[in-house]
Write a protein that holds these residues in place. Structure first.
Motif, mmCIF file in Angstrom:
data_model
loop_
_atom_site.group_PDB
_atom_site.id
_atom_site.type_symbol
_atom_site.label_atom_id
_atom_site.label_comp_id
_atom_site.label_asym_id
_atom_site.label_seq_id
_atom_site.Cartn_x
_atom_site.Cartn_y
_atom_site.Cartn_z
ATOM 1 N N ALA A 1 0.830 -1.201 0.000
ATOM 2 C CA ALA A 1 0.000 0.000 0.000
ATOM 3 C C ALA A 1 0.867 1.254 0.000
ATOM 4 N N ARG A 2 1.900 1.195 0.796
ATOM 5 C CA ARG A 2 2.801 2.344 0.914
ATOM 6 C C ARG A 2 3.503 2.625 -0.429
ATOM 7 N N GLU B 1 2.373 1.862 -3.299
ATOM 8 C CA GLU B 1 1.356 2.407 -4.201
ATOM 9 C C GLU B 1 1.190 3.908 -3.979
ATOM 10 N N GLN B 2 1.225 4.290 -2.700
ATOM 11 C CA GLN B 2 1.067 5.691 -2.322
ATOM 12 C C GLN B 2 2.199 6.533 -2.927
ATOM 13 N N ILE B 3 3.421 6.012 -2.745
ATOM 14 C CA ILE B 3 4.579 6.737 -3.280
ATOM 15 C C ILE B 3 4.469 6.862 -4.786
ATOM 16 N N ARG B 4 4.074 5.724 -5.392
ATOM 17 C CA ARG B 4 3.946 5.682 -6.839
ATOM 18 C C ARG B 4 2.999 6.792 -7.318
ATOM 19 N N GLU B 5 1.885 6.931 -6.598
ATOM 20 C CA GLU B 5 0.890 7.915 -7.000
ATOM 21 C C GLU B 5 1.427 9.326 -6.763
ATOM 22 N N HIS B 6 2.099 9.502 -5.625
ATOM 23 C CA HIS B 6 2.612 10.828 -5.271
ATOM 24 C C HIS B 6 3.544 11.373 -6.336
#
Lengths: 322, 296
Positions: A47-48, A50-55
């Motif tokens: 999840a983390r 994924e978050q970075i990826r989106e950021h």
């Protein structure tokens, strides 16, 4: 003339776009990726990641990513480092002066040594000076710069203790004003000499060749025949014409020196662009890598452009149709 | 009665192209010497490890950090490994990488150059713009990047070096094809119904290879220096495999802090001598293979 300059300048733009596309594609094609080390380390990490990826916009389609990045480069926003979170341009800007100082000093030193040697060797072709300098320049071209660096460090730093072995300043002593300048110069002597060595050898060979071509020309014989002093003939007549091809080659050595600074900065522990590049490559810090690669490519393109322009300015026989 | 005297056949006057070239090459004393040195080096690197008593990876703490002696002509390192044995086995790897990179680059350059030069037009334009782009890349940086991201292996290092050295060959081959495709022997072949591909490969290629040989020879020097720089930065082959550049990298601390000069001196000297000889041979080959070039 102006039309030529503008036209030639505009040609550089599609070239830079092509380079940026290729570099971008290359980074995408390599296995792994900026998050390779974070992936596959457990479900709570997924999840983390994924978050970075989106950021960072890493989940956008590739063309979108490219246009976001390229648009940013054009407008002065080169992205932020994955590693430090700081703007790429700032990080490069901090390191650039060290690399430029090293490159610039090496460039001037190479010209200051290569031109007199090349001229003298051509003037006295087949003399012992010609043989020695030609032999040395052959050796210089074949010399691995890092080996020369190691050997000079052994002699001047380890054995004789005359020069520091690396870094930019003496951390143990508190230098101010003039002594700080001396300290900096002492740290730059070896890196500059080593970086300049290969280019000096190349340029000296080139100057010799260009002078030999010119010295065979009729007008040189005419100049000598009309009783001009040898010095005037060599410097005023021959060198001025030999300079045309030499200047072109000299300009093209600037990007080579810039690239060579990677090795020098690593050996002599100088915090410059080259070191930043190697560090960023190990950390897979893509924005920084792309930024440095673009600066390197731009330098090559601009050097070619300048070489072309200088050539046309110096040689009155070349007149570009406008 | 025959009045015409028989002319000696042309071959007696001039010999074949290769024999002529060899005759011109031999006039280049330095190039001949360099070729000899390279031959000895190659032999030493290939046969040496079999003949030599010492093994490159044998650790011997009883004789570590020895300066050059008769038993260890290039000294030993901090593990007591014989440096001569390591230099020879490292040379194998160095030369293998350089040769492979040059062959790959030459192949790529010939294919691109032949296609661009023979077919011309839009293809030529597109391919030459790609060549321009590759010429403008900061090559050492990109090689470092590729090897770091993909991981150092024989294939990666060869591919990365080759990817940035093929452009010169491509330009030379293209230029040859541009002029050769207008010649009569190509017209003759075409009028006999020979296909394009066969003309490109069988008829034009042998005539276009001369500049490739020279640029490939000189390319070996560039490849050796690039590989060494890469290994020196610690990005090349992983231990215990060490090319000459890798040995220099390992020796950094020993040379600059302990004063064990022999650790760095000999691997670097090998690079210098090899590159120097390759350059001399390349220069000799250029003069020998170009009959039009006049003596200076």
């Amino acid at each position: 003339m102006t039309t030529f300059l503008v036209k030639r300048g505009l040609q550089a733009i599609p070239l830079l776009i092509g380079i940026s596309l290729l570099l971008f594609a290359m980074l995408q094609m390599t296995p792994g990726g900026p998050l390779a080390s974070s992936e596959g380390t457990g479900a709570q990490n997924a999840a983390r990641v994924e978050q970075i990826r989106e950021h960072y916009g890493l989940d956008d389609p590739l063309p979108v990513q490219y246009f976001n990045w390229a648009g940013g480069v054009a407008t002065g926003d080169w992205g932020t480092s994955f590693n430090t979170g700081r703007p790429v341009l700032t990080m490069i800007w901090e390191r650039l002066p060290n690399t430029l100082l090293l490159t610039g000093a090496a460039f001037l030193l190479a010209i200051a040594i290569a031109v007199p040697i090349g001229v003298l060797a051509a003037r006295k072709q087949y003399s012992w000076f010609d043989y020695v300098s030609s032999g040395l320049s052959f050796v210089g071209v074949a010399m691995p710069s890092f080996w020369l660096a190691l050997m000079l460090l052994f002699v001047f730093s380890y054995s004789l203790g005359w020069l520091p072995s690396g870094g930019l300043e003496d951390l143990r002593a508190d230098h101010e004003g003039f002594s700080a300048v001396i300290d900096r110069v002492r740290h730059m002597i070896l890196p500059v000499i080593v970086l300049a060595a290969v280019s000096t050898a190349q340029l000296a060979r080139y100057v010799r060749g260009a002078m030999l071509d010119v010295l065979q020309q009729d007008y040189v014989r005419t100049a000598r025949g009309s009783g001009l002093r040898e010095r005037t003939v060599i410097v005023g007549h021959a060198l001025r014409n030999a300079a045309i091809p030499v200047v072109t080659v000299a300009v093209l050595t600037i990007p080579e020196l810039f690239l060579g600074s990677v090795v020098m900065e690593t050996i002599f522990a100088i915090p410059g662009i080259g070191r930043l590049f190697v560090e960023s490559a190990n950390l897979r810090d893509y924005p920084v890598l792309l930024g440095i690669l673009m600066i390197g490519a731009a330098l090559v393109v601009v050097a070619n452009l300048v070489a072309d322009i200088v050539y046309s300015l110096l040689d009155p026989r070349i007149r570009y149709a406008s | 009665m025959r009045l015409r005297t028989r002319k000696p056949p042309l071959t007696e006057l001039h010999g074949s192209l290769s024999r002529d070239a060899w005759r011109r090459f031999r006039r280049h004393t330095l190039a001949v010497v360099a070729l000899g040195v390279l031959g000895v080096l190659l032999l030493a690197v290939i046969v040496g490890p079999f003949v030599l008593d010492a093994e490159p990876e044998r650790i011997d703490f009883g004789s570590k950090n020895l300066p050059p002696t008769l038993a260890h002509p290039m000294g030993t390192d901090e593990l007591g490994r014989d440096q001569l044995a390591r230099v020879l086995s490292g040379g194998r790897l160095t030369l293998a990488v350089a040769t492979a990179a040059v062959l790959v680059a030459a192949l790529l350059g010939v294919v691109v150059g032949a296609i661009a030069g023979y077919w011309g037009g839009l293809i030529d334009n597109a391919l030459m713009r790609i060549v321009d782009v590759f010429y403008s890349l900061p090559s050492l940086f990109v090689v470092i990047l590729l090897v770091t991201l993909v991981g150092a292996s024989f294939g990666t290092i060869v591919a990365a070096i080759a990817a940035f050295t093929w452009m010169n060959t491509a330009r030379l081959v293209r230029a040859s094809y541009l002029s050769l495709k207008e010649r009569e022997f190509v017209d003759a072949a075409r009028s006999l119904g020979v296909g394009d591909v066969r003309i490109v490969v069988r008829h034009i290629l042998p005539n276009a290879l001369t500049p490739v040989i020279v640029s490939a020879t000189l390319g070996i020097a560039t490849a050796i220096l690039t590989e060494s720089a890469l290994s020196f930065l610690g990005l090349g082959f992983q231990p215990p495999h060490a090319t000459w550049g890798g040995m220099l990298n390992e020796s950094r601390d020993a040379v600059t802090n302990l004063g064990h000069w022999w650790r760095g001196f000999f691997p670097g000297l090998m690079i210098l001598v090899t590159v120097l000889c390759v350059n001399y041979v390349g220069d000799g080959a250029r003069d020998a293979l170009d009959p039009r070039k006049e003596e200076r």
